[in-house]
Design a protein around this motif. Sequence first.
Motif, short mmCIF file in Angstrom:
data_model
loop_
_atom_site.label_atom_id
_atom_site.label_comp_id
_atom_site.label_asym_id
_atom_site.label_seq_id
_atom_site.Cartn_x
_atom_site.Cartn_y
_atom_site.Cartn_z
N TYR A 28 0.83 -1.21 0.00
CA TYR A 28 0.00 0.00 0.00
C TYR A 28 0.86 1.26 0.00
N ILE A 30 0.67 4.86 1.30
CA ILE A 30 -0.16 5.53 2.31
C ILE A 30 0.14 7.02 2.42
N GLU A 31 0.65 7.63 1.33
CA GLU A 31 0.96 9.06 1.40
C GLU A 31 -0.31 9.90 1.54
N ASP A 33 -4.03 9.62 3.23
CA ASP A 33 -4.92 8.82 4.09
C ASP A 33 -6.32 8.63 3.50
N VAL A 129 1.27 -2.05 7.32
CA VAL A 129 0.71 -0.72 7.09
C VAL A 129 0.34 -0.01 8.40
N GLU A 130 -0.39 -0.67 9.29
CA GLU A 130 -0.83 -0.02 10.52
C GLU A 130 0.35 0.39 11.39
N ARG A 133 1.94 3.45 9.74
CA ARG A 133 1.10 4.63 9.96
C ARG A 133 1.27 5.17 11.38
N ARG A 136 4.66 6.85 11.70
CA ARG A 136 4.69 8.15 11.00
C ARG A 136 3.92 9.21 11.78
N LYS A 137 2.78 8.84 12.38
CA LYS A 137 2.02 9.80 13.20
C LYS A 137 2.83 10.23 14.41
#
Length: 166
Positions: A28, A30-31, A33, A129-130, A133, A136-137
């Motif tokens: 994926y 994910i740039e 959301d 992915v999760e 994410r 990155r957050k």
Amino acid sequence: MKLKITALFGIIIFGLTSCQKEVLGKYYNIEDDKAIHYIDFKADGTFFHYYKKDSIERSHSGTWTREDNKIHILNWEEYSKEYLEIISGMGKAEFGRTLGNQIFWIHGARLDITPDGSNNADYIKEEDVEEVRAERKKIEAERKAYIKDKDTFIILITRPLKRLES
């Protein structure tokens, strides 16, 4: 002798197929959301590339091969905003434009358009992915906190100092 040749042939075939298996599945991007954007690598050497955001929905397919730590993709259409900005200087910045051959470098569970993994327009293996994410957050929150503290510090320093009179 026949047994040795058969064993060697089996090891070579196993090695080649295991290299392919480690990149099979969905990756994926994910740039954004709000978009669903992925590449699905199939065992038969084909891929399916999908993008959906609001009313825009694009997809295409083609073939892929692996060479060392690179994946070569034929019939590639570009849907990544960040990569489109990078290549805009080459006159290829149109969303969904067919670029032909695309190379992705394998960096663990990530596929990147740069050999050193320095670009953020990457694709992440579905099962990671999760975690990516969340990381990155966390990094973005730390960056914002740093900038806020830095700006506060600069404001305090740049205020004119009152002269003390004795």
